[in-house]
Every structure is written in structure tokens, then in C-alpha cells.
Design a protein around this motif. Structure first.
Motif: not given
Length: 300
Positions: A146-151, A241-250
Motif C-alpha cells: 500500500x505504501x511502497x512501489x517496489x522494483x 530492490x528499490x522501494x519508493x514512497x512518500x513517508x514520514x520520519x516515523x
């Protein structure tokens, strides 16, 4: 102090590459171009640990990782590869650190765990606890989707300017040193500048107040020589493996935990180099404290 830190960075890099070798105070101080007495004082001043304390901790933490994660590898092969001279010396040192002999530690290690914790019991003994994941593994993997696009992709070689940080809480101050340096060089601010954190220790086995993280900036060309606390570092080209997402420090820790779980579930194995984060935006400029991050795990 900058000169001290510059030499200690080189020394730590040398130690980490030669854990299987004889690493006496005399040999390392000679490498660092200090007298043994002077070097011993400087090393503790910069790192908060004695030289031998640091070397032993690194060897024992790596052996703990191999015991827990690579159960098919013989214990004898593990301690020889990490510079222990014999079984007795290894067992004594390991038990002092984790409160268990290596064989019992390996038996008690669950197949999947979040972090190895060392807790001092009421009688002053060290107890080892394998901290479990805070929620079900299935939930973590669903969170990842749900939170990371994984390639899985090939990344090019990256030349970095780096500043060493010891302990999670010191990473921001290391980035401040790096940015001050970049401002004077005219390298910051500029369009599409990339800041990167390179993890030289695993948070699974190294206490968070001792974990070594390099605060880095991606450069167009390799840094010719160290400048104060800033030194050159290279991330070699390879598969990640690259997981990309918009996240907070937490969210950072959960991103790493879930991405490593994804790696295991998909039968990838980590390459002998360091994971890192690439920041594409600044959380301080977002109203909700979010930033766009690539989490990169080197794999075979």
C-alpha cells in the motif's frame, strides 16, 4: 577535532574491511599515523568506545547475525571468518556480550525477528531478547504494497560526499555539516540535488546509539580528497530492490522492516554492501512532514 574525525573515519573503514585479521592497537595506530597512546585516546573521544571494545563488538554482532540468519553455516567457520582464534575464545566473548553461548543463541533465534536486544537482568546478567515484529508479517507485507512501489533494477555507480554519524540521533547534525560544506563549495542548493543515508551497520543487531550511518550527497564527479569531516564514498553499480514512497520520519523503520521481509519472501539475498536511502524531497518543506524516499537494498 575535524582532523581527528577524518583519521578515525579511515580507521573504522580499515577495521570493518579487516575484521578477520589481527587488529592490534599498535598495527591500527600505525595505520592512522598516531602513537598508540595518543590514538587510543582519540578513538574513544570520537566514538565513545575503546578501540578493542569497538573491534570486539563488531565481531560479535556480525557473528550473531550469521548465527541467527545463516543456520547452515558451521559455527567454526563463522568465528574464524571474524578473526577469533579458537572456539573457547569465541564462546567466552560471545556469552559475555549476549548472555548465551553461540550454540544456544542459534537455537533460540526464531526464523524471523525484528531486532536483537540485550537487556540487563536484576542480578546484573545480560539477557538476549529477539524482539518480534510489532504486527503480523502478513500485515507488514500488505502495508508495503500500500505504501511502497517496489522494483528490482540496476542502479549506476554513485559518487558521494559523506560525513560519518555514530548513532541515529546524530544523523541530522552530520547532514548539517555536509550542507555547510556544500554551501561553501556552491554545490547546494541546486536543482535535483540528492541527499542519501548509507547504513554501515544493521539496526537489527547494532544498538541504535552505536549504529554507523553516513550522511551523503550525490556528486557529479568523485571528490578528489577529504575536506574536513567530508570524505569520498562510492556506491558501486549493481542490482537493487528499490522501494519508493512518500513517508514520514516515523515510517522509516517500518519501511526497512517490511522491505527486507519482501526480499526474503521473494527469495532474494542481500549482497555484501550497504543499504541506503535516497531523498527526493525535504520533509521540512511538507505540511505533514512527508518526503519522497527510495529505500535501496543491494541484492545478488
Amino acid at each position: 577535532m575535524e582532523e581527528y574525525k577524518k583519521r578515525i573515519v579511515k580507521t573504522i573503514q580499515y577495521i570493518d574491511k579487516n575484521l578477520d585479521s589481527e587488529l592490534s592497537l599498535e598495527k591500527i595506530s600505525e595505520f592512522s599515523a598516531y602513537s598508540p597512546f595518543h590514538f587510543h585516546r582519540i578513538f574513544k573521544l570520537v566514538t565513545g568506545e575503546t578501540l578493542q571494545g569497538y573491534i570486539i563488538r563488531k565481531r560479535v554482532e556480525k557473528s550473531a547475525f550469521y548465527l541467527a540468519k545463516r543456520k547452515s553455516v558451521e559455527i567454526r567457520d563463522i568465528y574464524f571468518d571474524l578473526g577469533f582464534s579458537n572456539h573457547s575464545a569465541f564462546c567466552k566473548t560471545f556469552k559475555k556480550h549476549y548472555g548465551l553461548p553461540p550454540s544456544e543463541f542459534r537455537k533460540s533465534a526464531p526464523e524471523k525477528f525484528h531486532r536483537i536486544l540485550q537487556i540487563e537482568s536484576k542480578n546484573g546478567q545480560i539477557d538476549t531478547v529477539f524482539s518480534q515484529y510489532i504486527c503480523k508479517i502478513e500485515n507488514l507485507l500488505n502495508w508495503t504494497k500500500m505504501n511502497l512501489k517496489i522494483e528490482v533494477k540496476e542502479l549506476p555507480e554513485m559518487d558521494l560526499a559523506s560525513v560519518m554519524s555514530l548513532g541515529i540521533v546524530n544523523v541530522e547534525s552530520s547532514f548539517n555539516v555536509l550542507i555547510d560544506w556544500a554551501l561553501k563549495k556552491g554545490l547546494f542548493p541546486r536543482e535535483n540535488v540528492k541527499m542519501i543515508s548509507v547504513y554501515h551497520d544493521s539496526c537489527q543487531i547494532t544498538p541504535l546509539d552505536k549504529v554507523r550511518i553516513h550522511a551523503c550527497m550525490l556528486l557529479d564527479e568523485k571528490l578528489s580528497y577529504p575536506e574536513g569531516e567530508v570524505f569520498s564514498e562510492t556506491i558501486e553499480a549493481g542490482k537493487f530492490i528499490v522501494g519508493s514512497g512518500e513517508v514520514t520520519l516515523n515510517d522509516i523503520e517500518q519501511c526497512w522492516v517490511s522491505l527486507f521481509l519482501w526480499m526474503n519472501e521473494n527469495n532474494y539475498s542481500i549482497r555484501k554492501t550497504f543499504p541506503f536511502e535516497i531523498y527526493h524531497s525535504n520533509f521540512k518543506e511538507h505540511p505533514e512532514g512527508k518526503m519522497i524516499v527510495d529505500f535501496c537494498i543491494p541484492i545478488h
